[in-house]
Design an enzyme around this catalytic site. Structure first.
Site, PDB file in Angstrom:
ATOM      1  NE  ARG A   1      11.290  -5.095 -10.728  1.00  0.00           N
ATOM      2  CZ  ARG A   1      11.697  -5.996  -9.840  1.00  0.00           C
ATOM      3  NH1 ARG A   1      12.479  -6.979 -10.192  1.00  0.00           N
ATOM      4  NH2 ARG A   1      11.304  -5.922  -8.576  1.00  0.00           N
TER       5      ARG A   1
ATOM      6  CG  ASP B   1       3.343   2.192 -16.668  1.00  0.00           C
ATOM      7  OD1 ASP B   1       3.130   2.384 -15.440  1.00  0.00           O
ATOM      8  OD2 ASP B   1       3.857   3.049 -17.408  1.00  0.00           O
TER       9      ASP B   1
ATOM     10  CE1 TYR C   1       6.432   4.347   0.120  1.00  0.00           C
ATOM     11  CE2 TYR C   1       6.862   4.609   2.462  1.00  0.00           C
ATOM     12  CZ  TYR C   1       6.437   3.834   1.401  1.00  0.00           C
ATOM     13  OH  TYR C   1       6.020   2.545   1.633  1.00  0.00           O
TER      14      TYR C   1
HETATM   15  N1  LIG Z   1       8.602  -3.378   2.033  1.00  0.00           N
HETATM   16  C1  LIG Z   1       8.269  -2.651   3.074  1.00  0.00           C
HETATM   17  O1  LIG Z   1       8.936  -2.680   4.114  1.00  0.00           O
HETATM   18  C2  LIG Z   1       7.031  -1.771   3.002  1.00  0.00           C
HETATM   19  C3  LIG Z   1       6.634  -1.093   4.162  1.00  0.00           C
HETATM   20  C4  LIG Z   1       5.513  -0.275   4.104  1.00  0.00           C
HETATM   21  C5  LIG Z   1       4.767  -0.198   2.930  1.00  0.00           C
HETATM   22  N2  LIG Z   1       5.171  -0.871   1.799  1.00  0.00           N
HETATM   23  C6  LIG Z   1       4.353  -0.718   0.594  1.00  0.00           C
HETATM   24  O2  LIG Z   1       4.027  -1.968   0.023  1.00  0.00           O
HETATM   25  C7  LIG Z   1       4.003  -1.888  -1.413  1.00  0.00           C
HETATM   26  C8  LIG Z   1       4.950  -2.908  -2.010  1.00  0.00           C
HETATM   27  O3  LIG Z   1       6.233  -2.686  -1.484  1.00  0.00           O
HETATM   28  P1  LIG Z   1       7.495  -3.589  -1.848  1.00  0.00           P
HETATM   29  O4  LIG Z   1       8.409  -3.530  -0.684  1.00  0.00           O
HETATM   30  O5  LIG Z   1       7.068  -4.903  -2.369  1.00  0.00           O
HETATM   31  O6  LIG Z   1       8.135  -2.709  -3.011  1.00  0.00           O
HETATM   32  P2  LIG Z   1       9.186  -3.138  -4.125  1.00  0.00           P
HETATM   33  O7  LIG Z   1       9.920  -1.914  -4.533  1.00  0.00           O
HETATM   34  O8  LIG Z   1       9.957  -4.330  -3.679  1.00  0.00           O
HETATM   35  O9  LIG Z   1       8.225  -3.587  -5.302  1.00  0.00           O
HETATM   36  C9  LIG Z   1       7.482  -2.692  -6.068  1.00  0.00           C
HETATM   37  C10 LIG Z   1       7.258  -3.312  -7.436  1.00  0.00           C
HETATM   38  O10 LIG Z   1       6.526  -2.373  -8.234  1.00  0.00           O
HETATM   39  C11 LIG Z   1       7.041  -2.431  -9.544  1.00  0.00           C
HETATM   40  N3  LIG Z   1       6.739  -1.190 -10.267  1.00  0.00           N
HETATM   41  C12 LIG Z   1       7.386   0.000 -10.216  1.00  0.00           C
HETATM   42  N4  LIG Z   1       6.815   0.873 -11.052  1.00  0.00           N
HETATM   43  C13 LIG Z   1       5.786   0.242 -11.643  1.00  0.00           C
HETATM   44  C14 LIG Z   1       4.811   0.609 -12.611  1.00  0.00           C
HETATM   45  N5  LIG Z   1       4.781   1.850 -13.143  1.00  0.00           N
HETATM   46  N6  LIG Z   1       3.897  -0.308 -12.978  1.00  0.00           N
HETATM   47  C15 LIG Z   1       3.905  -1.561 -12.462  1.00  0.00           C
HETATM   48  N7  LIG Z   1       4.812  -1.977 -11.560  1.00  0.00           N
HETATM   49  C16 LIG Z   1       5.734  -1.088 -11.156  1.00  0.00           C
HETATM   50  C17 LIG Z   1       8.531  -2.654  -9.367  1.00  0.00           C
HETATM   51  O11 LIG Z   1       9.110  -3.199 -10.552  1.00  0.00           O
HETATM   52  C18 LIG Z   1       8.557  -3.618  -8.184  1.00  0.00           C
HETATM   53  O12 LIG Z   1       8.568  -4.966  -8.601  1.00  0.00           O
HETATM   54  C19 LIG Z   1       4.348  -0.434  -1.733  1.00  0.00           C
HETATM   55  O13 LIG Z   1       3.162   0.320  -1.858  1.00  0.00           O
HETATM   56  C20 LIG Z   1       5.091   0.025  -0.513  1.00  0.00           C
HETATM   57  O14 LIG Z   1       4.983   1.412  -0.349  1.00  0.00           O
HETATM   58  C21 LIG Z   1       6.290  -1.651   1.827  1.00  0.00           C
END
Ligand SMILES: NC(=O)c1ccc[n+]([C@@H]2O[C@H](COP(=O)([O-])OP(=O)(O)OC[C@H]3O[C@@H](n4cnc5c(N)ncnc54)[C@H](O)[C@@H]3O)[C@@H](O)[C@H]2O)c1
Length: 313
Positions: A37, A53, A143
């Protein structure tokens, strides 16, 4: 050879800030942002963007070839709270996107990968205090299971195929530029927004739930530091423990009350309490300190000052 970087999931909480940081380091045109998106205006205006994707290998391969990508940061995933509602969708997204990127590296189409893991790899049988790098894991969430499996596959692709994949177990991340995307630590961002708009917040975790957390600037710093360090320094190829601060919702409320004295917090724990209960309260990150000189800069007080300062109207 010049670096050409692809960020997958660039519009999320971490991806947005990572894109800005990488564009500052390497130039806007060398950093391709992508997501399923569109992102916020400042991200979209800052350089090249592709709708992509992460589960579509052919589309990914095409973008990698077109931009002659050398490094991939895979940030697309379904986070802990949302994944409990859609287990199969979470598994498919979290695992297939990782396999796609690992296989691109195995086929020598890219040189280096960053993939984030999480403190969710730990589970209810893990020692809660100062949790070490290698200990009992047994994650109890969809997760966490996907992140632990991902770690094993990263280690395997490194050992078996020489893939240069690097990873961090992020704690809960606190930031003001974008809202969090459906995790169990989201309260630690929402609370600042509500403190400013309503002077009150109802927390979905209990007051004494202690969790490891980190301010976004520290998370970005650690990510770039790990990716820049020489390959021989990267001794952990599953994922590094990383720590900055640990606190409970009531301690967070107290730190906000130093700036907004009439701020009130109440507690209505929901299904996310069980997820939080299964995670560590504090993390031992000595390997990251030793191997690539990790050092956090933001504690709770500094984070509160930064959050309120930037979010205030
Ligand atoms: N935010 C935290 O506190 C946290 C903590 C530990 C680990 N993480 C890890 O860090 C990474 C990023 O986390 P975040 O907080 O930015 O997540 P988020 O949900 O804010 O962002 C994820 C992004 O991935 C995109 N997305 C979803 N499906 C998709 C697809 N099929 N193809 C392409 N893009 C797609 C979404 O549109 C979104 O913009 C993840 O792997 C998450 O598990 C985050």
């Amino acid at each position: 050879m010049e670096k050409s970087i692809l960020i997958i999931g660039a519009c999320g909480q971490i991806g947005t800030e990572l894109t800005f940081a990488l564009r500052t380091m390497h130039g806007n045109e060398s950093v391709i942002a992508s997501d399923i998106r569109e992102g916020n205006e400042s991200l979209m205006d800052s350089g090249p963007f592709e709708i992509l994707d992460a589960t579509d290998y052919d589309a990914l391969e095409e973008v990698v070839a077109y931009y002659e990508i050398t490094e991939v940061y895979l940030m697309a995933a379904m986070l802990s709270a949302t994944a409990e509602k859609f287990p199969m969708r979470a598994w498919n997204l979290n695992m297939n996107s990782l396999f796609n990127v690992l296989n691109l590296a195995k086929e020598k189409k890219i040189d280096k990968i960053f993939w984030p893991s999480s403190i969710a790899v730990f589970g209810p049988n893990t020692p809660k205090e100062n949790t070490s790098q290698s200990t009992i894991m047994e994650p109890s969430t969809v997760y966490g299971i996907s992140k632990q499996s991902g770690e094993r596959w990263c280690d395997y692709y490194h050992n078996k195929y020489g893939v240069d994949v690097r990873s961090i177990r992020y704690p809960g991340l606190i930031s003001w530029k974008t809202m969090p995307g459906g995790g169990t630590t989201d309260y630690a961002v929402e609370i600042y927004h509500k403190a400013l708009s309503e002077k009150a917040y109802t927390c979905f975790l209990k007051e004494d739930t202690e969790l490891p957390m980190m301010f976004m600037d520290d998370a970005i710093k650690a990510t770039l530091q790990l990716m820049e360090t020489d390959t021989e320094n990267v001794k952990v190829r599953s994922s590094y423990n990383l720590s900055a601060m640990n606190f409970t919702p009531s301690q967070m409320a107290e730190s906000i009350q130093k700036h907004i004295p009439d701020f009130k917090i109440s507690y209505e724990p929901d299904f996310r309490q069980a997820i939080a209960n299964s995670w560590p309260a504090s993390i031992d990150d000595r390997e990251a300190r030793q191997d690539w000189n990790w050092q956090a800069e933001f504690d709770l007080e500094k984070t509160t000052k930064e959050m309120l300062g930037n979010l205030a109207p």
